[in-house]
Motif scaffolding. Structure first.
Motif, PDB file in Angstrom:
ATOM      1  N   ALA A  74     -61.220  14.291  96.199  1.00 41.84           N
ATOM      2  CA  ALA A  74     -59.826  14.484  96.584  1.00 41.84           C
ATOM      3  C   ALA A  74     -59.728  15.553  97.675  1.00 41.84           C
ATOM      4  O   ALA A  74     -60.328  16.624  97.549  1.00 41.84           O
ATOM      5  CB  ALA A  74     -59.008  14.903  95.364  1.00 41.84           C
ATOM      6  N   GLU A  97     -63.186  12.415  86.902  1.00 42.59           N
ATOM      7  CA  GLU A  97     -64.216  11.508  86.386  1.00 42.59           C
ATOM      8  C   GLU A  97     -65.174  12.342  85.542  1.00 42.59           C
ATOM      9  O   GLU A  97     -65.779  13.291  86.037  1.00 42.59           O
ATOM     10  CB  GLU A  97     -64.936  10.814  87.534  1.00 42.59           C
ATOM     11  N   TYR A 136     -53.834  12.380  90.557  1.00 43.90           N
ATOM     12  CA  TYR A 136     -55.281  12.540  90.692  1.00 43.90           C
ATOM     13  C   TYR A 136     -55.946  12.009  89.423  1.00 43.90           C
ATOM     14  O   TYR A 136     -55.290  11.734  88.417  1.00 43.90           O
ATOM     15  CB  TYR A 136     -55.653  14.020  90.877  1.00 43.90           C
ATOM     16  N   VAL A 192     -67.891   7.642  94.228  1.00 46.55           N
ATOM     17  CA  VAL A 192     -68.667   8.832  93.869  1.00 46.55           C
ATOM     18  C   VAL A 192     -70.097   8.707  94.380  1.00 46.55           C
ATOM     19  O   VAL A 192     -70.670   9.661  94.934  1.00 46.55           O
ATOM     20  CB  VAL A 192     -68.648   9.047  92.346  1.00 46.55           C
ATOM     21  N   LYS A 222     -55.280   9.654  94.348  1.00 44.51           N
ATOM     22  CA  LYS A 222     -54.828   8.278  94.182  1.00 44.51           C
ATOM     23  C   LYS A 222     -53.669   7.960  95.117  1.00 44.51           C
ATOM     24  O   LYS A 222     -52.830   8.814  95.403  1.00 44.51           O
ATOM     25  CB  LYS A 222     -54.395   8.048  92.734  1.00 44.51           C
ATOM     26  N   HIS A 252     -57.916   4.953  96.651  1.00 44.84           N
ATOM     27  CA  HIS A 252     -58.450   6.204  96.115  1.00 44.84           C
ATOM     28  C   HIS A 252     -59.256   6.911  97.203  1.00 44.84           C
ATOM     29  O   HIS A 252     -59.848   6.270  98.072  1.00 44.84           O
ATOM     30  CB  HIS A 252     -59.393   5.953  94.927  1.00 44.84           C
ATOM     31  N   ASP A 253     -59.294   8.240  97.128  1.00 48.84           N
ATOM     32  CA  ASP A 253     -60.126   9.054  98.009  1.00 48.84           C
ATOM     33  C   ASP A 253     -60.992   9.975  97.153  1.00 48.84           C
ATOM     34  O   ASP A 253     -60.484  10.664  96.263  1.00 48.84           O
ATOM     35  CB  ASP A 253     -59.267   9.933  98.931  1.00 48.84           C
ATOM     36  N   PHE A 254     -62.300   9.974  97.422  1.00 42.09           N
ATOM     37  CA  PHE A 254     -63.205  10.862  96.692  1.00 42.09           C
ATOM     38  C   PHE A 254     -64.147  11.558  97.668  1.00 42.09           C
ATOM     39  O   PHE A 254     -64.736  10.903  98.518  1.00 42.09           O
ATOM     40  CB  PHE A 254     -64.027  10.077  95.663  1.00 42.09           C
ATOM     41  N   THR A 306     -60.570  12.699  92.019  1.00 44.95           N
ATOM     42  CA  THR A 306     -60.172  11.626  92.924  1.00 44.95           C
ATOM     43  C   THR A 306     -58.682  11.717  93.225  1.00 44.95           C
ATOM     44  O   THR A 306     -57.880  11.966  92.319  1.00 44.95           O
ATOM     45  CB  THR A 306     -60.460  10.255  92.275  1.00 44.95           C
ATOM     46  N   SER A 325     -63.415   6.407 100.776  1.00 42.60           N
ATOM     47  CA  SER A 325     -62.055   5.950 100.484  1.00 42.60           C
ATOM     48  C   SER A 325     -62.058   4.447 100.273  1.00 42.60           C
ATOM     49  O   SER A 325     -62.768   3.716 100.965  1.00 42.60           O
ATOM     50  CB  SER A 325     -61.099   6.294 101.634  1.00 42.60           C
ATOM     51  N   ILE A 363     -64.034   3.433  91.567  1.00 41.17           N
ATOM     52  CA  ILE A 363     -64.210   4.863  91.811  1.00 41.17           C
ATOM     53  C   ILE A 363     -65.668   5.298  91.607  1.00 41.17           C
ATOM     54  O   ILE A 363     -66.172   6.114  92.396  1.00 41.17           O
ATOM     55  CB  ILE A 363     -63.242   5.680  90.935  1.00 41.17           C
TER      56      ILE A 363
END
Length: 410
Positions: A229, A200, A197, A287, A212, A225-227, A210, A319, A283
């Motif tokens: 998480a 930020e 992860y 966000v 990864k 990446h996924d935000f 996030t 994502s 990223i």
């Protein structure tokens, strides 16, 4: 355009480099790019940026340009490239401008120093040893009961980072790194199994966590990446707490930070590294799509003495999946881009692969040749959108006797 200058020392070639310039303009500033080779940054011409060709490897040269701009009004200085963050921080301090503590940035830039600093202040980091020879790396891997990770102390973007399954491999990889390294040292650390992860951070506070996605071992190329998480709230809170402890221990409480963490199979959290910059891999855009917060704009505001007013109000998931070719070769054709772009939920698609492009696999962030961003009201759907879009893009290589296609899947 009038208004005070805002200096960008070099840049990312894509992504947040352009975002920083646009954010400066939104805040009524005049962005100016200092670069050794301005032609590396096509966005500068596209945006009509003021550009100064400067020896950015010399802090004195950067200072001289900034002093001239100071007379006409200079609000701040930064970089979107980790390699120039210390120069920017040092020049800002010398000219009395806002900025992160230059000593804290220097501690972050040397991963060996960073590890020692965090360990001495009880911030959880993997077991590690700083090694100045391949023989010492061999001994470190044996003592830690491999697998270990061997990495340069001053790299970025996973360049030179490799998992090593036995002491001989660790020694060999350390020797290769040391042969081309000016620091004379490498970092050998116990590998932490489990998901990765990042937190930020702006001005010491965590804006979000996030998740990864990584490519095939033994390397650590980030493929997506996924935000935010998709983890339980208590896990996200613990990750954020460890990240806050890390940046505060390092003294990096002004400006941005990107803290990479691992959650072990036993539920223990470790700081892998702290980067004195905003996250790469777009990223900050995730966000913004997910929450409405503009981290780039917040950093520009803070480093130019303007009020930082975090916005929000959006509650979505975003994502990104990167287009990562699986082998080297010369490109014959790329297909599937229009179909991927048209998928519901795809908000951005970029592809740098064109016919005739030679591709060489470097096992670092440079292998990423494009990306797709998917947005949805839930994490699973956002990830599925990005996965489906990038999986539909196919690269065909120019190879005698073969019509084979290399389809990128995550």
């Amino acid at each position: 355009m009038t208004g005070p200058w805002f200096v960008l020392v070099e840049s990312n070639t894509t992504g947040t480099g352009r975002d920083f310039a646009e954010a400066a303009r939104r805040h009524g500033l005049r962005p100016v790019l200092l670069a050794r080779s301005p032609a590396r940054y096509p966005y500068a011409a596209e945006l009509g940026l003021d550009v100064h060709e400067t020896d950015t490897a010399s802090a004195a040269s950067v200072t001289a340009v900034c002093r001239r701009l100071l007379a006409a009004g200079l609000a701040g200085i930064t970089s979107s490239s980790e390699y120039f963050m210390h120069t920017a921080a040092s020049v800002a301090a010398e000219l009395g401008l806002p900025g992160p503590d230059a000593a804290a940035v220097a501690r972050c830039r040397d991963k060996a120093t960073q590890r020692e600093w965090l360990s001495a202040r009880a911030v959880p980091v993997p077991d590690f040893l700083v090694c100045r020879s391949s023989a010492l790396a061999h001994e470190a891997a044996r003592a830690m009961a491999v697998p270990v990770v061997v990495k340069p102390v001053a790299g970025s973007g996973s360049e030179g980072v490799r998992a090593c399954a036995d002491p001989d491999t660790a020694a060999d990889w350390a020797g290769r790194l040391l042969a081309g390294d000016t620091t004379g040292k490498v970092l050998v650390e116990r590998e932490i199994s489990g998901p990765e992860y990042s937190a930020e951070v702006v001005d010491g506070e965590v804006a979000g966590v996030t998740a990864k996605h990584l490519g095939a071992r033994p390397y650590f190329v980030e493929t997506g990446h996924d935000f935010p998480a998709p983890v339980a709230a208590r896990v996200a809170e613990r990750l954020a707490a460890v990240a806050r402890d890390a940046v505060r221990a390092l003294g990096l409480v002004t400006g941005p930070a990107h803290v990479e963490l691992r959650l072990s199979d036993r539920g223990e959290m470790y700081v892998i590294e702290v980067n004195p910059r905003l996250a790469g891999g777009l990223i900050p855009r995730l966000v913004r799509y997910a929450t409405g917060r503009d981290l780039v704009g917040e950093v520009v505001a803070g480093l130019s003495g303007r009020p930082v007013r975090p916005a929000g109000g959006v509650d979505r998931h975003a994502s990104i999946r990167f287009l990562v070719p699986s082998r080297s070769g010369v490109v014959r054709e790329v297909t599937g881009l229009d179909l991927a772009r048209a998928l519901p939920g795809v908000v951005e698609l970029s592809c740098a692969v064109t016919a005739g492009l030679p591709i060489r696999i470097e096992n670092s962030f440079t292998d990423r040749k494009g990306y797709v961003i998917g947005v949805s009201g839930d994490a699973e759907t956002a990830g599925e959108i990005a996965d489906r879009a990038v999986a539909g893009i196919a690269i065909e290589y120019r190879q005698p006797g073969s019509g084979r296609r290399d389809r990128t899947t995550q």
